[in-house]
Design a protein around this motif. Structure first.
Motif, PDB file in Angstrom:
ATOM      1  N   LEU A  91       9.040  19.235   1.437  1.00 15.60           N
ATOM      2  CA  LEU A  91       7.734  18.574   1.225  1.00 15.60           C
ATOM      3  C   LEU A  91       6.800  18.868   2.391  1.00 15.60           C
ATOM      4  CD1 LEU A  91       6.060  16.451  -0.457  1.00 15.60           C
ATOM      5  CD2 LEU A  91       6.920  14.755   1.153  1.00 15.60           C
ATOM      6  N   ASP A  92       5.635  19.463   2.085  1.00 11.23           N
ATOM      7  CA  ASP A  92       4.714  19.793   3.177  1.00 11.23           C
ATOM      8  C   ASP A  92       3.250  19.501   2.881  1.00 11.23           C
ATOM      9  OD1 ASP A  92       4.482  21.861   1.369  1.00 11.23           O
ATOM     10  OD2 ASP A  92       4.644  23.471   2.828  1.00 11.23           O
ATOM     11  N   VAL A  93       2.953  18.985   1.662  1.00  9.09           N
ATOM     12  CA  VAL A  93       1.566  18.607   1.360  1.00  9.09           C
ATOM     13  C   VAL A  93       1.556  17.229   0.682  1.00  9.09           C
ATOM     14  CG1 VAL A  93      -0.560  19.190   0.107  1.00  9.09           C
ATOM     15  CG2 VAL A  93       0.828  21.026   1.099  1.00  9.09           C
ATOM     16  N   LEU A  94       0.752  16.333   1.233  1.00  9.18           N
ATOM     17  CA  LEU A  94       0.553  15.005   0.627  1.00  9.18           C
ATOM     18  C   LEU A  94      -0.862  14.948   0.088  1.00  9.18           C
ATOM     19  CD1 LEU A  94       1.081  11.921   0.163  1.00  9.18           C
ATOM     20  CD2 LEU A  94       0.325  11.574   2.545  1.00  9.18           C
ATOM     21  N   VAL A  95      -0.991  14.649  -1.209  1.00  9.56           N
ATOM     22  CA  VAL A  95      -2.332  14.464  -1.788  1.00  9.56           C
ATOM     23  C   VAL A  95      -2.496  12.977  -2.117  1.00  9.56           C
ATOM     24  CG1 VAL A  95      -3.973  15.156  -3.574  1.00  9.56           C
ATOM     25  CG2 VAL A  95      -2.232  16.790  -2.806  1.00  9.56           C
ATOM     26  N   ASN A  96      -3.301  12.286  -1.318  1.00  6.10           N
ATOM     27  CA  ASN A  96      -3.575  10.864  -1.541  1.00  6.10           C
ATOM     28  C   ASN A  96      -4.694  10.752  -2.563  1.00  6.10           C
ATOM     29  OD1 ASN A  96      -1.836   9.316   0.257  1.00  6.10           O
ATOM     30  ND2 ASN A  96      -2.929  10.311   1.948  1.00  6.10           N
ATOM     31  N   ASN A  97      -4.296  10.698  -3.839  1.00 12.55           N
ATOM     32  CA  ASN A  97      -5.283  10.723  -4.927  1.00 12.55           C
ATOM     33  C   ASN A  97      -5.363   9.407  -5.693  1.00 12.55           C
ATOM     34  OD1 ASN A  97      -6.791  12.043  -7.349  1.00 12.55           O
ATOM     35  ND2 ASN A  97      -4.881  11.252  -8.231  1.00 12.55           N
ATOM     36  N   ALA A  98      -4.255   8.644  -5.784  1.00 10.53           N
ATOM     37  CA  ALA A  98      -4.242   7.441  -6.639  1.00 10.53           C
ATOM     38  C   ALA A  98      -5.379   6.503  -6.248  1.00 10.53           C
ATOM     39  CB  ALA A  98      -2.905   6.715  -6.510  1.00 10.53           C
ATOM     40  N   GLY A  99      -6.027   5.942  -7.249  1.00 12.29           N
ATOM     41  CA  GLY A  99      -7.110   5.008  -6.949  1.00 12.29           C
ATOM     42  C   GLY A  99      -7.477   4.198  -8.174  1.00 12.29           C
ATOM     43  N   ILE A 100      -8.087   3.047  -7.939  1.00 14.81           N
ATOM     44  CA  ILE A 100      -8.641   2.251  -9.036  1.00 14.81           C
ATOM     45  C   ILE A 100     -10.086   1.913  -8.674  1.00 14.81           C
ATOM     46  CG2 ILE A 100      -6.414   1.258  -9.729  1.00 14.81           C
ATOM     47  CD1 ILE A 100      -7.394  -1.400  -8.398  1.00 14.81           C
ATOM     48  N   GLN A 101     -10.851   1.554  -9.688  1.00 13.32           N
ATOM     49  CA  GLN A 101     -12.254   1.183  -9.442  1.00 13.32           C
ATOM     50  C   GLN A 101     -12.582  -0.063 -10.263  1.00 13.32           C
ATOM     51  OE1 GLN A 101     -15.690   3.266 -11.319  1.00 13.32           O
ATOM     52  NE2 GLN A 101     -16.180   3.892  -9.234  1.00 13.32           N
ATOM     53  N   ARG A 102     -13.049  -1.099  -9.566  1.00 15.37           N
ATOM     54  CA  ARG A 102     -13.398  -2.337 -10.274  1.00 15.37           C
ATOM     55  C   ARG A 102     -14.874  -2.631 -10.121  1.00 15.37           C
ATOM     56  NH1 ARG A 102     -10.444  -7.285  -8.792  1.00 15.37           N
ATOM     57  NH2 ARG A 102     -11.353  -7.953 -10.753  1.00 15.37           N
ATOM     58  N   ARG A 103     -15.479  -3.082 -11.229  1.00 14.48           N
ATOM     59  CA  ARG A 103     -16.864  -3.550 -11.170  1.00 14.48           C
ATOM     60  C   ARG A 103     -16.834  -5.046 -10.915  1.00 14.48           C
ATOM     61  NH1 ARG A 103     -20.285   0.109 -15.305  1.00 14.48           N
ATOM     62  NH2 ARG A 103     -19.369   2.061 -14.624  1.00 14.48           N
ATOM     63  N   LEU A 104     -17.564  -5.499  -9.920  1.00 20.87           N
ATOM     64  CA  LEU A 104     -17.480  -6.896  -9.496  1.00 20.87           C
ATOM     65  C   LEU A 104     -18.852  -7.482  -9.241  1.00 20.87           C
ATOM     66  CD1 LEU A 104     -14.909  -6.511  -6.581  1.00 20.87           C
ATOM     67  CD2 LEU A 104     -14.420  -7.467  -8.835  1.00 20.87           C
ATOM     68  N   SER A 105     -19.018  -8.764  -9.603  1.00 22.83           N
ATOM     69  CA  SER A 105     -20.196  -9.496  -9.151  1.00 22.83           C
ATOM     70  C   SER A 105     -19.785 -10.302  -7.939  1.00 22.83           C
ATOM     71  CB  SER A 105     -20.699 -10.435 -10.252  1.00 22.83           C
ATOM     72  OG  SER A 105     -21.552 -11.393  -9.651  1.00 22.83           O
ATOM     73  N   LEU A 106     -20.416 -10.030  -6.827  1.00 21.33           N
ATOM     74  CA  LEU A 106     -20.055 -10.730  -5.585  1.00 21.33           C
ATOM     75  C   LEU A 106     -20.644 -12.137  -5.559  1.00 21.33           C
ATOM     76  CD1 LEU A 106     -20.496  -7.724  -3.108  1.00 21.33           C
ATOM     77  CD2 LEU A 106     -18.375  -8.590  -4.113  1.00 21.33           C
ATOM     78  N   LEU A 107     -21.388 -12.513  -6.614  1.00 21.81           N
ATOM     79  CA  LEU A 107     -21.899 -13.888  -6.699  1.00 21.81           C
ATOM     80  C   LEU A 107     -20.862 -14.813  -7.330  1.00 21.81           C
ATOM     81  CD1 LEU A 107     -25.571 -13.249  -7.878  1.00 21.81           C
ATOM     82  CD2 LEU A 107     -24.860 -14.351  -5.742  1.00 21.81           C
ATOM     83  N   GLN A 108     -19.867 -14.194  -7.988  1.00 19.04           N
ATOM     84  CA  GLN A 108     -18.867 -15.013  -8.670  1.00 19.04           C
ATOM     85  C   GLN A 108     -17.732 -15.409  -7.742  1.00 19.04           C
ATOM     86  OE1 GLN A 108     -17.698 -12.790 -12.089  1.00 19.04           O
ATOM     87  NE2 GLN A 108     -19.483 -13.450 -13.262  1.00 19.04           N
ATOM     88  N   THR A 109     -16.976 -16.433  -8.122  1.00 16.48           N
ATOM     89  CA  THR A 109     -15.783 -16.794  -7.363  1.00 16.48           C
ATOM     90  C   THR A 109     -14.725 -15.734  -7.650  1.00 16.48           C
ATOM     91  OG1 THR A 109     -16.322 -19.080  -7.714  1.00 16.48           O
ATOM     92  CG2 THR A 109     -14.074 -18.623  -6.976  1.00 16.48           C
ATOM     93  N   LEU A 110     -14.220 -15.120  -6.603  1.00 14.02           N
ATOM     94  CA  LEU A 110     -13.263 -14.020  -6.783  1.00 14.02           C
ATOM     95  C   LEU A 110     -11.952 -14.370  -6.087  1.00 14.02           C
ATOM     96  CD1 LEU A 110     -15.847 -11.226  -5.933  1.00 14.02           C
ATOM     97  CD2 LEU A 110     -14.806 -11.558  -8.182  1.00 14.02           C
ATOM     98  N   GLU A 111     -10.862 -13.995  -6.693  1.00 16.24           N
ATOM     99  CA  GLU A 111      -9.546 -14.251  -6.094  1.00 16.24           C
ATOM    100  C   GLU A 111      -9.243 -13.148  -5.082  1.00 16.24           C
ATOM    101  OE1 GLU A 111      -7.670 -16.867  -6.528  1.00 16.24           O
ATOM    102  OE2 GLU A 111      -9.160 -17.674  -7.926  1.00 16.24           O
ATOM    103  N   TRP A 112      -8.808 -13.551  -3.897  1.00 15.86           N
ATOM    104  CA  TRP A 112      -8.528 -12.568  -2.847  1.00 15.86           C
ATOM    105  C   TRP A 112      -7.452 -11.567  -3.270  1.00 15.86           C
ATOM    106  CZ3 TRP A 112     -10.222  -9.661   0.579  1.00 15.86           C
ATOM    107  CH2 TRP A 112      -9.366  -8.965   1.448  1.00 15.86           C
ATOM    108  N   ASP A 113      -6.410 -12.068  -3.970  1.00 11.88           N
ATOM    109  CA  ASP A 113      -5.333 -11.156  -4.383  1.00 11.88           C
ATOM    110  C   ASP A 113      -5.885 -10.003  -5.217  1.00 11.88           C
ATOM    111  OD1 ASP A 113      -3.477 -12.530  -3.084  1.00 11.88           O
ATOM    112  OD2 ASP A 113      -2.502 -13.411  -4.854  1.00 11.88           O
TER     113      ASP A 113
END
Ligand SMILES: NC(=O)c1ccc[n+]([C@@H]2O[C@H](COP(=O)([O-])OP(=O)(O)OC[C@H]3O[C@@H](n4cnc5c(N)ncnc54)[C@H](OP(=O)(O)O)[C@@H]3O)[C@@H](O)[C@H]2O)c1
Length: 255
Positions: A91-113
């Motif tokens: 193993l000699d190459v690491l590709v850090n590709n995994a990701g998620i994208q969330r749409r959020l309203s920062l005015l709402q109450t959001l859970e830290w988790d």
């Protein structure tokens, strides 16, 4: 700055003969990269949370090695890194590709988790996996870490506030990683523009650049030795002045 052809040749990542771990490689940009690395004669390992997607990817690209792993969980990152080095000592190459994208309203109450999961996948996992694997990678003759950031690293999309912040942070971290690891490990950033994948949920990115168009362009830049890969919007955002970025921000985030 003048760069002699010899220097360019020496710095350019050899594109074949590697053993490459692509996180989130069963779909979207990760899958397209895995496909291209395989076609160039590399050994390719992919991981992701969904076993069925990994199986589907193996069906499409026989020869892929796969591993179920949830990179939001630090223990699973440790297990993935240990497994990959044990099963694939080359193993000699690491590709850090995994990701998620969330749409959020920062005015709402959001859970830290919930907020933390996006930070954990997009930012903590690439930093943690690099930290776990660099001691192994640096023993190899031509190792590399490839981090997938985003054009939104340069100009945030306000409806994806955590996502945009994680990508800005990954861009920053990549600069420091490249500086510290030179000349032992090459560090490459791929900053995609909007690409037509299922990022954020099916249908949200259909207006983006076709996946193969982006992956072909990114791979061509990789082959030419570029360590900062961008395309379309991400190239424009990277090159823009502070004023230009401000204008882009206003345009992108019109109410
Ligand atoms: N598409 C775009 O417009 C765009 C633009 C700029 C940057 N990017 C970046 O490109 C990368 C790939 O995204 P994409 O567009 O190809 O979206 P995608 O098709 O949704 O791919 C994301 C991949 O990440 C994996 N993943 C997500 N959470 C994970 C976790 N906790 N553990 C392990 N794997 C996980 C997913 O597999 P599982 O769900 O099976 O885990 C999936 O294979 C991301 O970093 C994204 O931010 C995309």
């Amino acid at each position: 700055m003048y760069c002699s052809p010899f220097v360019v040749f020496w710095l350019a990542m050899r594109i074949t003969g590697h053993t490459v771990l692509v996180t989130g490689g069963a779909s979207g940009i990760g899958f397209a990269m895995a496909q291209r690395f395989l076609a160039e004669g590399n050994t390719v390992i992919i991981c992701g949370r969904r076993e069925d997607k990994l199986r589907e990817a193996r069906g499409l690209l026989p020869g892929l090695a796969t591993r179920v792993s949830d990179l939001a969980d630090p223990l699973q990152r440790i297990e993935l890194a240990a497994w990959a080095v044990k099963q694939f000592p080359s193993l000699d190459v690491l590709v850090n590709n995994a990701g998620i994208q969330r749409r959020l309203s920062l005015l709402q109450t959001l859970e830290w988790d919930e907020l933390h999961t996006e930070l954990a996948i997009n930012l903590e996992a690439p930093i943690h996996l690099s930290t776990l694997l660099v001691p192994h990678l640096r023993k190899m003759p031509q190792p590399a870490v490839i981090n997938v950031s985003s054009g939104l690293a340069y100009v945030p999309l306000a409806i994806t506030p955590i996502y945009s912040a994680t990508k800005a942070a990954i861009h920053s971290y990549t600069l420091s990683l490249r500086h510290q690891l030179a000349p032992h490990v090459e560090v490459i950033e791929i900053a995609p523009p909007a690409v037509n994948t299922d990022l954020g949920g099916p249908g949200l990115h259909t207006w983006g650049v076709p996946l193969d168009e982006f992956a072909d362009a990114a791979f061509a830049q990789l082959r030419s030795g570029s360590t900062e890969i961008s395309y379309g919007f991400s190239e424009d955002a990277k090159q823009a002045t502070a004023e230009g970025r401000h204008e882009m921000f206003e345009r992108m985030n019109k109410r």
